[in-house]
Design a protein around this motif. Structure first.
Motif, PDB file in Angstrom:
ATOM      1  N   LEU A 162      39.104  31.737  41.017  1.00 62.20           N
ATOM      2  CA  LEU A 162      39.279  31.099  39.712  1.00 62.20           C
ATOM      3  C   LEU A 162      40.045  29.793  39.811  1.00 62.20           C
ATOM      4  N   LYS A 163      39.750  28.906  38.882  1.00 58.35           N
ATOM      5  CA  LYS A 163      40.555  27.704  38.726  1.00 58.35           C
ATOM      6  C   LYS A 163      41.879  28.117  38.091  1.00 58.35           C
ATOM      7  N   ARG A 164      42.903  27.307  38.303  1.00 57.18           N
ATOM      8  CA  ARG A 164      44.237  27.609  37.783  1.00 57.18           C
ATOM      9  C   ARG A 164      44.186  27.777  36.263  1.00 57.18           C
ATOM     10  N   ASN A 165      44.844  28.831  35.777  1.00 52.76           N
ATOM     11  CA  ASN A 165      44.949  29.143  34.339  1.00 52.76           C
ATOM     12  C   ASN A 165      43.601  29.421  33.683  1.00 52.76           C
ATOM     13  N   ALA A 166      42.601  29.829  34.449  1.00 52.17           N
ATOM     14  CA  ALA A 166      41.258  30.035  33.908  1.00 52.17           C
ATOM     15  C   ALA A 166      40.974  31.483  33.508  1.00 52.17           C
ATOM     16  N   ALA A 167      41.873  32.412  33.796  1.00 58.24           N
ATOM     17  CA  ALA A 167      41.606  33.825  33.508  1.00 58.24           C
ATOM     18  C   ALA A 167      41.274  34.087  32.037  1.00 58.24           C
ATOM     19  N   PRO A 168      42.020  33.527  31.078  1.00 57.92           N
ATOM     20  CA  PRO A 168      41.662  33.775  29.676  1.00 57.92           C
ATOM     21  C   PRO A 168      40.270  33.239  29.317  1.00 57.92           C
ATOM     22  N   GLU A 169      39.916  32.084  29.838  1.00 56.61           N
ATOM     23  CA  GLU A 169      38.594  31.507  29.565  1.00 56.61           C
ATOM     24  C   GLU A 169      37.495  32.332  30.236  1.00 56.61           C
ATOM     25  N   LEU A 170      37.762  32.865  31.420  1.00 59.58           N
ATOM     26  CA  LEU A 170      36.803  33.748  32.087  1.00 59.58           C
ATOM     27  C   LEU A 170      36.517  34.963  31.210  1.00 59.58           C
ATOM     28  N   THR A 171      37.573  35.587  30.711  1.00 57.83           N
ATOM     29  CA  THR A 171      37.424  36.765  29.864  1.00 57.83           C
ATOM     30  C   THR A 171      36.584  36.447  28.626  1.00 57.83           C
ATOM     31  N   LYS A 172      36.841  35.302  28.016  1.00 58.39           N
ATOM     32  CA  LYS A 172      36.090  34.895  26.824  1.00 58.39           C
ATOM     33  C   LYS A 172      34.621  34.623  27.162  1.00 58.39           C
ATOM     34  N   THR A 173      34.369  33.955  28.272  1.00 58.01           N
ATOM     35  CA  THR A 173      32.992  33.660  28.690  1.00 58.01           C
ATOM     36  C   THR A 173      32.231  34.941  29.009  1.00 58.01           C
ATOM     37  N   LEU A 174      32.888  35.873  29.662  1.00 59.85           N
ATOM     38  CA  LEU A 174      32.247  37.160  29.950  1.00 59.85           C
ATOM     39  C   LEU A 174      31.861  37.878  28.660  1.00 59.85           C
ATOM     40  N   ALA A 175      32.790  37.931  27.706  1.00 59.46           N
ATOM     41  CA  ALA A 175      32.540  38.652  26.458  1.00 59.46           C
ATOM     42  C   ALA A 175      31.471  37.983  25.603  1.00 59.46           C
ATOM     43  N   THR A 189      34.877  44.066  35.025  1.00 63.08           N
ATOM     44  CA  THR A 189      35.457  42.896  35.669  1.00 63.08           C
ATOM     45  C   THR A 189      36.962  43.091  35.792  1.00 63.08           C
ATOM     46  N   CYS A 190      37.487  42.790  36.956  1.00 60.94           N
ATOM     47  CA  CYS A 190      38.924  42.891  37.230  1.00 60.94           C
ATOM     48  C   CYS A 190      39.428  41.499  37.588  1.00 60.94           C
ATOM     49  N   VAL A 191      40.588  41.130  37.014  1.00 62.39           N
ATOM     50  CA  VAL A 191      41.139  39.797  37.247  1.00 62.39           C
ATOM     51  C   VAL A 191      42.558  39.920  37.783  1.00 62.39           C
ATOM     52  N   ALA A 192      42.870  39.129  38.810  1.00 66.23           N
ATOM     53  CA  ALA A 192      44.220  39.013  39.351  1.00 66.23           C
ATOM     54  C   ALA A 192      44.638  37.555  39.171  1.00 66.23           C
ATOM     55  N   PRO A 193      45.133  37.194  37.978  1.00 58.56           N
ATOM     56  CA  PRO A 193      45.440  35.785  37.704  1.00 58.56           C
ATOM     57  C   PRO A 193      46.446  35.169  38.682  1.00 58.56           C
ATOM     58  N   GLU A 194      47.377  35.990  39.172  1.00 60.46           N
ATOM     59  CA  GLU A 194      48.384  35.468  40.106  1.00 60.46           C
ATOM     60  C   GLU A 194      47.769  35.063  41.441  1.00 60.46           C
ATOM     61  N   ARG A 195      46.602  35.636  41.774  1.00 62.74           N
ATOM     62  CA  ARG A 195      45.895  35.282  43.005  1.00 62.74           C
ATOM     63  C   ARG A 195      44.700  34.389  42.735  1.00 62.74           C
ATOM     64  N   LEU A 196      44.472  34.054  41.459  1.00 66.30           N
ATOM     65  CA  LEU A 196      43.314  33.241  41.061  1.00 66.30           C
ATOM     66  C   LEU A 196      42.017  33.878  41.560  1.00 66.30           C
ATOM     67  N   GLU A 197      41.905  35.198  41.354  1.00 66.74           N
ATOM     68  CA  GLU A 197      40.746  35.925  41.851  1.00 66.74           C
ATOM     69  C   GLU A 197      40.223  36.889  40.787  1.00 66.74           C
ATOM     70  N   ALA A 214      30.935  27.756  35.419  1.00 60.87           N
ATOM     71  CA  ALA A 214      31.317  26.573  36.208  1.00 60.87           C
ATOM     72  C   ALA A 214      32.691  26.023  35.843  1.00 60.87           C
ATOM     73  N   SER A 215      33.092  26.127  34.596  1.00 64.26           N
ATOM     74  CA  SER A 215      34.380  25.561  34.192  1.00 64.26           C
ATOM     75  C   SER A 215      35.570  26.432  34.591  1.00 64.26           C
ATOM     76  N   VAL A 216      35.328  27.677  35.018  1.00 58.41           N
ATOM     77  CA  VAL A 216      36.431  28.574  35.360  1.00 58.41           C
ATOM     78  C   VAL A 216      36.447  29.026  36.816  1.00 58.41           C
ATOM     79  N   VAL A 217      35.347  28.816  37.535  1.00 59.30           N
ATOM     80  CA  VAL A 217      35.222  29.320  38.904  1.00 59.30           C
ATOM     81  C   VAL A 217      35.185  28.172  39.906  1.00 59.30           C
ATOM     82  N   GLU A 218      35.931  28.338  40.993  1.00 61.35           N
ATOM     83  CA  GLU A 218      35.900  27.387  42.109  1.00 61.35           C
ATOM     84  C   GLU A 218      34.755  27.785  43.045  1.00 61.35           C
ATOM     85  N   ASN A 219      33.976  26.824  43.496  1.00 57.54           N
ATOM     86  CA  ASN A 219      32.902  27.094  44.473  1.00 57.54           C
ATOM     87  C   ASN A 219      31.907  28.135  43.959  1.00 57.54           C
ATOM     88  N   ASN A 220      31.041  28.595  44.843  1.00 58.88           N
ATOM     89  CA  ASN A 220      30.078  29.631  44.481  1.00 58.88           C
ATOM     90  C   ASN A 220      30.688  31.001  44.719  1.00 58.88           C
TER      91      ASN A 220
END
Length: 105
Positions: A10-23, A41-49, A78-84
């Motif tokens: 994940l891009k920095r601080n992108a976890a909330p946006e990821l959750t919204k995009t998923l929903a 989906t499981c998110v570890a914001p502290e690890r950006l994963e 694309a706006s929340v994830v780094e690379n593929n």
């Protein structure tokens, strides 16, 4: 039953946006796919994963989603994830959420 594991950086601080995009985008898209059963989906914001696990009736259903709808899913992330993201497919042998019997090998 088959599962697709998608590991995302994940891009920095992108976890909330990821959750919204998923929903709002990804899960409604998945529900329209033949053979789709569940998404976790499981998110570890502290690890950006993040790790996304989707369950499918058959391997062919999972592969069809990968070819047809997954490219659109990637665009929406694309706006929340780094690379593929890394995608792996597995056969499910046990589950407490779904009635899946162990197959003799």
């Amino acid at each position: 039953m088959y599962t697709r594991h998608v590991t995302m950086r994940l891009k920095r601080n992108a976890a909330p946006e990821l959750t919204k995009t998923l929903a709002n985008v990804i899960i409604p898209m998945l529900r329209k796919q033949k053979g789709f059963r569940d998404e976790v989906t499981c998110v570890a914001p502290e690890r950006l994963e993040a790790v996304s696990v989707s369950l499918w009736e058959t391997k062919e259903d999972a592969e069809a989603y990968n070819r047809t709808a997954y490219p659109d899913a990637l665009k929406s992330l694309a706006s929340v994830v780094e690379n593929n993201p890394k995608v792996q497919t597995f056969e499910v042998t046990n589950s407490t959420f779904h009635d899946i019997g162990v197959q003799a090998v």
